[in-house]
Scaffold this motif. Sequence first.
Motif, PDB file in Angstrom:
ATOM      1  N   ILE A 136       0.843  -1.201   0.000  1.00 52.09           N
ATOM      2  CA  ILE A 136       0.000   0.000   0.000  1.00 52.09           C
ATOM      3  C   ILE A 136       0.876   1.248   0.000  1.00 52.09           C
ATOM      4  O   ILE A 136       0.603   2.215  -0.728  1.00 52.09           O
ATOM      5  CB  ILE A 136      -0.941  -0.004   1.217  1.00 52.09           C
ATOM      6  N   ILE A 137       1.921   1.232   0.808  1.00 54.86           N
ATOM      7  CA  ILE A 137       2.844   2.367   0.855  1.00 54.86           C
ATOM      8  C   ILE A 137       3.455   2.609  -0.521  1.00 54.86           C
ATOM      9  O   ILE A 137       3.496   3.746  -1.018  1.00 54.86           O
ATOM     10  CB  ILE A 137       3.938   2.111   1.909  1.00 54.86           C
ATOM     11  N   SER A 138       3.910   1.548  -1.164  1.00 54.18           N
ATOM     12  CA  SER A 138       4.512   1.677  -2.498  1.00 54.18           C
ATOM     13  C   SER A 138       3.525   2.244  -3.503  1.00 54.18           C
ATOM     14  O   SER A 138       3.865   3.145  -4.285  1.00 54.18           O
ATOM     15  CB  SER A 138       5.010   0.310  -2.987  1.00 54.18           C
ATOM     16  N   ARG A 139       2.304   1.713  -3.484  1.00 52.49           N
ATOM     17  CA  ARG A 139       1.309   2.154  -4.457  1.00 52.49           C
ATOM     18  C   ARG A 139       0.951   3.614  -4.254  1.00 52.49           C
ATOM     19  O   ARG A 139       0.819   4.373  -5.236  1.00 52.49           O
ATOM     20  CB  ARG A 139       0.058   1.277  -4.331  1.00 52.49           C
ATOM     21  N   GLN A 140       0.764   4.039  -3.002  1.00 56.01           N
ATOM     22  CA  GLN A 140       0.462   5.443  -2.734  1.00 56.01           C
ATOM     23  C   GLN A 140       1.566   6.349  -3.276  1.00 56.01           C
ATOM     24  O   GLN A 140       1.295   7.358  -3.940  1.00 56.01           O
ATOM     25  CB  GLN A 140       0.303   5.667  -1.230  1.00 56.01           C
ATOM     26  N   ALA A 141       2.810   5.999  -2.980  1.00 52.52           N
ATOM     27  CA  ALA A 141       3.932   6.830  -3.412  1.00 52.52           C
ATOM     28  C   ALA A 141       4.050   6.858  -4.933  1.00 52.52           C
ATOM     29  O   ALA A 141       4.330   7.907  -5.529  1.00 52.52           O
ATOM     30  CB  ALA A 141       5.224   6.317  -2.784  1.00 52.52           C
ATOM     31  N   GLN A 142       3.828   5.717  -5.579  1.00 50.39           N
ATOM     32  CA  GLN A 142       3.935   5.659  -7.032  1.00 50.39           C
ATOM     33  C   GLN A 142       2.881   6.536  -7.711  1.00 50.39           C
ATOM     34  O   GLN A 142       3.176   7.239  -8.685  1.00 50.39           O
ATOM     35  CB  GLN A 142       3.785   4.208  -7.490  1.00 50.39           C
ATOM     36  N   VAL A 143       1.665   6.495  -7.195  1.00 51.95           N
ATOM     37  CA  VAL A 143       0.604   7.312  -7.772  1.00 51.95           C
ATOM     38  C   VAL A 143       0.912   8.794  -7.600  1.00 51.95           C
ATOM     39  O   VAL A 143       0.756   9.600  -8.526  1.00 51.95           O
ATOM     40  CB  VAL A 143      -0.755   6.956  -7.136  1.00 51.95           C
TER      41      VAL A 143
END
Length: 267
Positions: free
Chosen positions: A66-73
């Motif tokens: 979730i952390i990765s996805r938030q940052a990527q977006v």
Amino acid sequence: MTGNMKEKSRHCVLVFSGLDPSGGAGISADIEAIGAVGAHALPVVTALTVQDNDRVYAVNPVDAAIISRQAQVLAGKIPVSAVKVGIVGNRDNAVAIGEVISELRRKQPGLPVVLDTVLGSGHGFALADGTPEYALSPLIGMATLVTPNLPEAKRLCPLAKDTRKQAEYLMAQGAANVLIKGGHGEDADSVFNQWFGADGMKQWKWRRLPGEFHGTGCTLASAIAAYLAQGLLMEKALEKGQVWCQAALEKAFSIAKGQKIPGRQAC
């Protein structure tokens, strides 16, 4: 008329930090400090904590995916001018944050990264699963600036007997600069903060204020990150960040018995 007006914008700081429900430390402190000094926070929560203005009772890490996805977006749409990292929650989260930083630096090799090495609460509660030092270790070598306090510097560098050796140890791991904060020092009247970098060492002396404060480290590290995001050189960002943080502490307020909250919105 409106169409001819210059559109206002702010530099953005991508922030990885824990949620403190008291609003004194963690992501709340980061958002307030970054906004107060002229930048904008992009907050990614790494852990949900159970705490008040004095004690931490539990830390629940957010899933690394979730952390990765938030940052990527966020980074896919919004220009990131600096990164600030607080508590990571666990080793998996630190690895995920490191991957985000590596991806950002492929396009922005000089992207500033400020790592606030928060290992435990003021009463010693560990702020990551397992050993906090191990959890955040993947990020030390990526940091433009590492900001441990005196107890944290000792824990991160157990064999180093003084602040210079501690800073040298962290820099040998890849940290470009180290600011060792002296709030836990023994001087009753003053706080001494020491900056170590490639060009040597500089020390600042600040008046020790009465009482205890919740979120001082988050406040200072985030202010410095925001100044770096706006293009200030390291020494100037350190200077301005400390001046601003001292002013926030002078305007601190109480929400309950115990540690006071820095007056970040009053500065």
